[in-house]
Design an enzyme around this catalytic site. Structure first.
Site, PDB file in Angstrom:
ATOM      1  N   TYR A  66       0.689  -1.374   0.153  1.00  0.00           N
ATOM      2  CA  TYR A  66       0.216   0.082   0.043  1.00  0.00           C
ATOM      3  C   TYR A  66       0.791   1.219  -0.079  1.00  0.00           C
ATOM      4  O   TYR A  66       0.314   2.382  -0.156  1.00  0.00           O
ATOM      5  CB  TYR A  66      -1.062  -0.050   1.140  1.00  0.00           C
ATOM      6  CG  TYR A  66      -2.098  -1.148   1.054  1.00  0.00           C
ATOM      7  CD1 TYR A  66      -2.143  -2.060   0.015  1.00  0.00           C
ATOM      8  CD2 TYR A  66      -2.432  -1.514   2.260  1.00  0.00           C
ATOM      9  CE1 TYR A  66      -2.733  -3.078   0.042  1.00  0.00           C
ATOM     10  CE2 TYR A  66      -3.606  -2.871   2.374  1.00  0.00           C
ATOM     11  CZ  TYR A  66      -3.557  -3.348   1.079  1.00  0.00           C
ATOM     12  OH  TYR A  66      -4.316  -4.415   1.085  1.00  0.00           O
ATOM     13  N   ARG A 252     -17.383   9.459   6.539  1.00  0.00           N
ATOM     14  CA  ARG A 252     -17.653   8.081   6.169  1.00  0.00           C
ATOM     15  C   ARG A 252     -16.858   7.171   6.906  1.00  0.00           C
ATOM     16  O   ARG A 252     -17.666   6.031   7.416  1.00  0.00           O
ATOM     17  CB  ARG A 252     -17.638   7.909   4.901  1.00  0.00           C
ATOM     18  CG  ARG A 252     -18.403   8.501   3.597  1.00  0.00           C
ATOM     19  CD  ARG A 252     -18.609   8.125   2.290  1.00  0.00           C
ATOM     20  NE  ARG A 252     -17.327   8.399   1.565  1.00  0.00           N
ATOM     21  CZ  ARG A 252     -17.237   9.288   0.816  1.00  0.00           C
ATOM     22  NH1 ARG A 252     -18.438  10.386   0.799  1.00  0.00           N
ATOM     23  NH2 ARG A 252     -16.290   9.761   0.300  1.00  0.00           N
ATOM     24  N   SER A 255     -18.957   6.929  10.213  1.00  0.00           N
ATOM     25  CA  SER A 255     -20.200   6.390  10.339  1.00  0.00           C
ATOM     26  C   SER A 255     -20.107   4.852   9.909  1.00  0.00           C
ATOM     27  O   SER A 255     -21.116   4.099  10.367  1.00  0.00           O
ATOM     28  CB  SER A 255     -21.166   7.005   9.279  1.00  0.00           C
ATOM     29  OG  SER A 255     -20.971   6.600   7.943  1.00  0.00           O
ATOM     30  N   ASN A 256     -19.054   4.578   9.086  1.00  0.00           N
ATOM     31  CA  ASN A 256     -18.884   2.851   8.827  1.00  0.00           C
ATOM     32  C   ASN A 256     -18.484   2.321  10.293  1.00  0.00           C
ATOM     33  O   ASN A 256     -19.148   1.066   9.944  1.00  0.00           O
ATOM     34  CB  ASN A 256     -17.870   2.858   7.797  1.00  0.00           C
ATOM     35  CG  ASN A 256     -17.938   3.204   6.439  1.00  0.00           C
ATOM     36  OD1 ASN A 256     -19.131   3.534   6.183  1.00  0.00           O
ATOM     37  ND2 ASN A 256     -16.901   3.386   5.823  1.00  0.00           N
TER      38      ASN A 256
HETATM   39  N1  LIG Z   1      -5.748  -8.748   1.076  1.00  0.00           N
HETATM   40  C1  LIG Z   1      -6.022  -8.159  -0.168  1.00  0.00           C
HETATM   41  O1  LIG Z   1      -5.538  -8.691  -1.199  1.00  0.00           O
HETATM   42  C2  LIG Z   1      -6.921  -6.899  -0.416  1.00  0.00           C
HETATM   43  C3  LIG Z   1      -7.064  -6.305   1.037  1.00  0.00           C
HETATM   44  N2  LIG Z   1      -7.907  -5.103   0.886  1.00  0.00           N
HETATM   45  C4  LIG Z   1      -8.348  -4.535   2.176  1.00  0.00           C
HETATM   46  O2  LIG Z   1      -9.507  -3.974   2.389  1.00  0.00           O
HETATM   47  C5  LIG Z   1      -9.907  -2.661   2.455  1.00  0.00           C
HETATM   48  C6  LIG Z   1     -11.011  -2.308   1.817  1.00  0.00           C
HETATM   49  O3  LIG Z   1     -11.235  -2.777   0.706  1.00  0.00           O
HETATM   50  P1  LIG Z   1     -11.368  -1.805  -0.642  1.00  0.00           P
HETATM   51  O4  LIG Z   1     -10.967  -2.224  -2.013  1.00  0.00           O
HETATM   52  O5  LIG Z   1     -10.854  -0.554  -0.056  1.00  0.00           O
HETATM   53  O6  LIG Z   1     -13.009  -1.366  -0.847  1.00  0.00           O
HETATM   54  P2  LIG Z   1     -14.356  -1.238   0.162  1.00  0.00           P
HETATM   55  O7  LIG Z   1     -15.354  -2.152  -0.191  1.00  0.00           O
HETATM   56  O8  LIG Z   1     -13.982  -0.679   1.653  1.00  0.00           O
HETATM   57  O9  LIG Z   1     -14.758   0.231  -0.644  1.00  0.00           O
HETATM   58  C7  LIG Z   1     -13.752   1.588  -0.521  1.00  0.00           C
HETATM   59  C8  LIG Z   1     -14.860   2.026  -1.555  1.00  0.00           C
HETATM   60  O10 LIG Z   1     -16.273   2.532  -0.897  1.00  0.00           O
HETATM   61  C9  LIG Z   1     -15.914   4.000  -0.859  1.00  0.00           C
HETATM   62  N3  LIG Z   1     -16.632   4.294   0.541  1.00  0.00           N
HETATM   63  C10 LIG Z   1     -16.492   3.896   1.815  1.00  0.00           C
HETATM   64  N4  LIG Z   1     -17.128   4.058   2.778  1.00  0.00           N
HETATM   65  C11 LIG Z   1     -18.289   4.613   2.207  1.00  0.00           C
HETATM   66  C12 LIG Z   1     -19.552   5.048   2.337  1.00  0.00           C
HETATM   67  N5  LIG Z   1     -19.910   5.114   3.877  1.00  0.00           N
HETATM   68  N6  LIG Z   1     -20.259   5.744   1.642  1.00  0.00           N
HETATM   69  C13 LIG Z   1     -19.860   5.835   0.292  1.00  0.00           C
HETATM   70  N7  LIG Z   1     -18.814   5.312  -0.141  1.00  0.00           N
HETATM   71  C14 LIG Z   1     -18.005   4.651   0.838  1.00  0.00           C
HETATM   72  C15 LIG Z   1     -14.552   4.620  -0.677  1.00  0.00           C
HETATM   73  O11 LIG Z   1     -14.457   6.028  -0.998  1.00  0.00           O
HETATM   74  P3  LIG Z   1     -13.978   7.149  -0.102  1.00  0.00           P
HETATM   75  O12 LIG Z   1     -12.645   6.536   0.274  1.00  0.00           O
HETATM   76  O13 LIG Z   1     -13.810   8.159  -0.919  1.00  0.00           O
HETATM   77  O14 LIG Z   1     -15.055   7.112   1.014  1.00  0.00           O
HETATM   78  C16 LIG Z   1     -13.876   3.664  -1.568  1.00  0.00           C
HETATM   79  O15 LIG Z   1     -14.128   4.054  -3.061  1.00  0.00           O
HETATM   80  C17 LIG Z   1      -8.510  -2.099   1.890  1.00  0.00           C
HETATM   81  O16 LIG Z   1      -8.323  -0.670   2.225  1.00  0.00           O
HETATM   82  C18 LIG Z   1      -7.429  -2.937   2.288  1.00  0.00           C
HETATM   83  O17 LIG Z   1      -7.106  -2.686   3.614  1.00  0.00           O
HETATM   84  C19 LIG Z   1      -8.416  -4.775  -0.430  1.00  0.00           C
HETATM   85  C20 LIG Z   1      -8.229  -5.324  -1.524  1.00  0.00           C
HETATM   86  C21 LIG Z   1      -7.359  -6.341  -1.525  1.00  0.00           C
HETATM   87  O1  LIG Z   2      -7.380  -7.181  -6.614  1.00  0.00           O
HETATM   88  C1  LIG Z   2      -6.732  -6.380  -7.102  1.00  0.00           C
HETATM   89  O2  LIG Z   2      -6.885  -6.396  -8.490  1.00  0.00           O
HETATM   90  C2  LIG Z   2      -5.979  -5.307  -6.422  1.00  0.00           C
HETATM   91  O3  LIG Z   2      -5.671  -4.468  -7.275  1.00  0.00           O
HETATM   92  C3  LIG Z   2      -5.794  -5.388  -5.173  1.00  0.00           C
HETATM   93  O4  LIG Z   2      -6.539  -6.260  -4.600  1.00  0.00           O
HETATM   94  C4  LIG Z   2      -4.144  -5.709  -4.824  1.00  0.00           C
HETATM   95  O5  LIG Z   2      -3.905  -6.581  -5.499  1.00  0.00           O
HETATM   96  C5  LIG Z   2      -4.199  -6.005  -3.356  1.00  0.00           C
HETATM   97  O6  LIG Z   2      -3.858  -6.963  -3.183  1.00  0.00           O
HETATM   98  C6  LIG Z   2      -4.498  -5.101  -2.247  1.00  0.00           C
HETATM   99  O7  LIG Z   2      -4.407  -5.616  -1.186  1.00  0.00           O
END
Ligand SMILES: NC(=O)C1=CN([C@@H]2O[C@H](COP(=O)(O)OP(=O)(O)OC[C@H]3O[C@@H](n4cnc5c(N)ncnc54)[C@H](OP(=O)(O)O)[C@@H]3O)[C@@H](O)[C@H]2O)C=CC1
Ligand SMILES: O=C(O)C(=O)[C@@H](O)[C@H](O)C(=O)CO
Length: 289
Positions: A66, A252, A255-256
């Protein structure tokens, strides 16, 4: 309060705080609800972490990939809270090399950046074509046994990958962090985790924001006077998942986490379960090498 989906079903979870800790099979605990840091720009990460902890989150989900761990570390240094109350996670990326030396170097880079111990360290992706994830796991076991990591887990592992870890090392991950949201509910994998005492942690729990406009989600949310994101977070917690929504927006983010004052009814949970469509928004476990 009851929606047309609620239909008088017993709200089993009413009044139960869902943001409490989950028990890990290694004896430690982890907050069920945290926040994620993927795609949080480095110049915002410090303030997001400070705001998140201020909002009451006690689980911070990060990773070397990240590219914001130094900023996360700066925030952790600023926060006036007993460190033992926080769970800080990170993950081994392993795209360039998966050798023991590479695992140690990545882990140490994360430790240095964070300036604090990593509570839960995961293998970010199994990268199965490389066929090295069991060896990576052995290095994580070594780090845990040396007291350098509290708990060890995996991410994006399938049943087959976890079964190999268990068969070949005897050590069960405490957590498997996988893509999981109403359109990809991972029922089979969750059942496998339950059998092995592994916590299911949901990444992209809001489907990267793309499940928020679903009509069923909107209806359930409206019935409780909450946002679609809150309804989805609550659904995850009632399923027994750990959940780590990401937001760079302070309102957000707050509130989440505010999901202890309402509960989805059994009928609403059943309506959510019908949303399954096997839809991924991210990469699948076998795809990333
Ligand atoms: N292990 C892995 O491979 C992975 C791990 N992750 C982890 O999971 C976490 C969360 O996943 P992520 O992919 O970010 O997706 P999420 O499902 O958490 O969605 C994030 C998106 O939703 C928006 N959002 C969040 N809260 C709200 C709300 N209350 N109302 C409207 N929009 C909202 C955010 O925008 P905004 O920021 O503008 O609020 C952002 O665009 C990551 O940050 C990471 O830590 C994610 C992907 C892969
Ligand atoms: O899944 C994807 O395509 C991504 O970009 C992310 O999930 C990224 O690979 C990731 O692992 C974030 O944790």
């Amino acid at each position: 309060m009851a929606s047309s989906l609620g239909g008088g079903a017993v709200a089993r979870w009413q009044n139960q705080a869902m943001t409490d800790d989950l028990h890990l099979h290694d004896g430690f605990r982890m907050p069920a609800l945290g926040f994620g840091l993927y795609k949080v720009p480095p110049d915002q990460a410090e303030e997001v972490v400070v705001a998140g902890v201020d909002a009451g989150y006690r689980l911070v989900d990060g990773a070397e990939f990240y590219a914001n761990e130094a900023e996360v570390g700066r925030a952790l240094g600023r926060i006036d809270i007993d460190r033992s109350l926080l769970t800080v996670t990170s993950k081994f990326w392993g795209e360039d090399s998966q050798d023991r030396a590479a695992v140690l170097a990545s882990f140490e880079a994360t430790e240095r950046a964070l300036g604090t111990a990593v509570d839960i360290y995961m293998i970010h992706w199994p990268r199965p074509n490389r066929n090295q994830y069991v060896d990576v796991w052995r290095t994580l076991i070594e780090l845990r046994d040396a007291g350098r990591i509290r708990s060890i887990g995996v991410s994006n592992f399938t049943e087959e990958h976890i079964t190999r870890l268990i068969d070949e090392t005897g050590v069960v991950p405490v957590v498997n962090q996988v893509e999981l949201h109403p359109y990809l509910q991972q029922e089979g994998l969750r059942e496998f985790h339950r059998r092995h005492g592994i916590v299911t942690q949901a990444w992209s729990p809001l489907g990267r924001g793309r499940v928020l406009e679903d009509p069923t989600v909107a209806e359930v949310a409206a019935a409780h006077g909450v946002t679609p994101a809150q309804a989805i977070v609550r659904w995850h917690l009632q399923l027994g998942n750990s959940v780590i929504p990401k937001s760079t927006n302070p309102a957000r983010l707050r509130s989440n986490r505010d999901v202890d004052h309402f509960a989805l009814t059994d009928d609403e949970m059943a309506a959510f379960s019908k949303l399954e469509r096997g839809q991924r928004f991210g990469t699948s476990p076998d795809e990333r090498q």
